[in-house]
Design an enzyme around this catalytic site. Structure first.
Site, short mmCIF file in Angstrom:
data_model
loop_
_atom_site.label_atom_id
_atom_site.label_comp_id
_atom_site.label_asym_id
_atom_site.label_seq_id
_atom_site.Cartn_x
_atom_site.Cartn_y
_atom_site.Cartn_z
N CYS A 114 0.82 -1.23 0.00
CA CYS A 114 0.00 0.00 0.00
C CYS A 114 0.85 1.27 0.00
O CYS A 114 0.36 2.34 -0.36
CB CYS A 114 -0.96 0.01 1.19
SG CYS A 114 -2.12 -1.36 1.13
N HIS A 251 -3.32 7.58 1.78
CA HIS A 251 -3.71 6.23 1.37
C HIS A 251 -5.11 5.98 1.92
O HIS A 251 -5.40 6.28 3.08
CB HIS A 251 -2.72 5.21 1.92
CG HIS A 251 -3.17 3.80 1.74
ND1 HIS A 251 -3.64 3.33 0.53
CD2 HIS A 251 -3.23 2.76 2.60
CE1 HIS A 251 -3.96 2.05 0.67
NE2 HIS A 251 -3.73 1.68 1.92
N ASN A 281 -10.11 0.06 -0.33
CA ASN A 281 -8.66 0.14 -0.28
C ASN A 281 -8.09 -0.46 -1.57
O ASN A 281 -8.16 -1.67 -1.79
CB ASN A 281 -8.17 -0.64 0.95
CG ASN A 281 -6.66 -0.58 1.12
OD1 ASN A 281 -5.94 -0.19 0.21
ND2 ASN A 281 -6.20 -0.98 2.28
#
Ligand code: UT7
Length: 324
Positions: A114, A251, A281
């Protein structure tokens, strides 16, 4: 005169299929209410059968090139941040290179889960600073739907697919924080935490692609602490602080983490670009997606000071400060 890596264009691609939380209610012991209240996620996009990471990465790259008024032949390098490449090798970046019809330059992938897009930006910036490339396509592209365990309600409801891309170009500034472009970078990792977020398959372990496993509560605890720390760290390096920031572009993993980080940085939520409700996500794609959507919404404007920050498997985390 100082060399800077300046954003020339941004674009994104989201697969057509939109899956609302309610769809998970039909086959798992979960609810729209739980997913929304714990994560902020309301829906996510999933790729179609046969659609790959390089397909959606190439579509995002084309959108960014169009906005920059450039063609693929104008680009010197492609860096793709992904943990879900089409194949173990060659890289998704070389596949995108060929899909764009680009026959020059070089292309490679970066794997920092990520945090991948922040790592990719840092590397693109370093290549431009070193004179190795003048124009770089930096892409975050993921198909996490391919590594989700659909029986595991604690993970499968959280992730989505998508891609975003930036074109960075070498330019000169006066060396001040008023310059457009990347101004500061802060990267970190700590492999001791590798078993709180990982995929249980891999080439040299069991020759499979595996499924995502996460101790969500533990990752949450690290995220809240480390994201504000790295964002502050990147700002401090150039003598700035939270109050100087026009937009945090975080993020997009969890709205509660996004809010806690903004709070720790003393930045109000109306200065934070939030897309997690629509995308879930999307790992390394989440920041370039948020940048592109933030521009589309009219939130991010030329000259704004942005901080991007991300954390993911490794653990790996970091932040980039840039003036749009
Ligand atoms: O992008 C990489 C970085 N990743 C992240 O940043 C993710 C970080 N973690 C998180 O976002 C959150 O920890 C989650 C959204 C994953 C979970 O939220 P939480 O508030 O930490 O919940 P929890 O894991 O403590 O679970 C609370 C309860 C548990 O039940 P018990 O043990 O309290 O009885 C879970 O079993 O919620 C249960 N649960 C669910 N219930 C309904 C877990 N998943 C679900 C679900 N639906 N989908």
């Amino acid at each position: 005169m100082t060399l800077r890596a300046v954003v020339k264009g941004v674009g994104h691609y989201l697969p057509d299929r939109i899956v609302p939380n309610a769809e998970f209610e039909k086959r798992l012991d979960t609810s729209d209410e739980w997913i929304k209240s714990r994560s902020g996620i309301e829906r996510r996009h999933f790729v179609a059968d046969g659609q790959t990471t390089s397909d959606i990465g190439a579509a995002a790259a084309e959108a960014a090139l169009k906005q920059a008024g450039l063609s693929a032949q104008d680009i010197d390098a492609i860096i793709v941040a992904t943990s879900t490449p089409d194949l173990t090798f060659p890289s998704a970046a070389t596949m995108i290179q060929s899909k764009l019809g680009m026959t020059r330059g070089f292309a490679f992938d970066i794997q920092a889960v990520c945090a991948g897009f922040v790592y990719a930006l840092a590397n693109a910036n370093a290549l431009i600073m070193a004179g190795q490339a003048e124009r770089i396509l930096v892409i975050g592209a993921e198909t996490f739907s391919r590594i989700l365990d659909w029986e595991d309600r604690s993970t499968c409801v959280l992730f989505g697919d998508g891609a975003g891309a930036l074109v960075l170009e070498a330019a000169t500034g006066d060396g001040s924080t008023e310059d457009r472009g990347i101004l500061s970078v802060d990267l970190n990792s700590d492999g001791r935490h590798r078993d709180i977020l990982y995929v249980d398959g891999g080439v040299s372990t069991n020759q499979s692609s595996g499924f995502l496993r996460m101790e969500g509560r533990e990752v949450f605890r690290h995220a809240v602490e480390k994201l504000a720390q790295t964002a502050h760290g990147a700002l401090e390096k150039i003598g700035l602080e939270g109050s100087d920031v026009d937009w945090i572009v975080p993020h997009q993993a969890n709205l509660r983490i996004i809010k806690a980080t903004a709070n720790r940085m003393n930045v109000a939520m109306d200065h934070v670009v939030v897309t997690v409700q629509d995308h879930g996500n999307t790992s390394a794609a989440s920041i370039p997606l948020a940048l592109s959507v933030g521009v589309e919404r009219g939130q991010i404007k030329r000259g704004d000071l942005l901080v991007t920050e991300a954390i993911g498997g490794g653990l790996a985390w970091g932040a980039v400060v840039l003036r749009w």
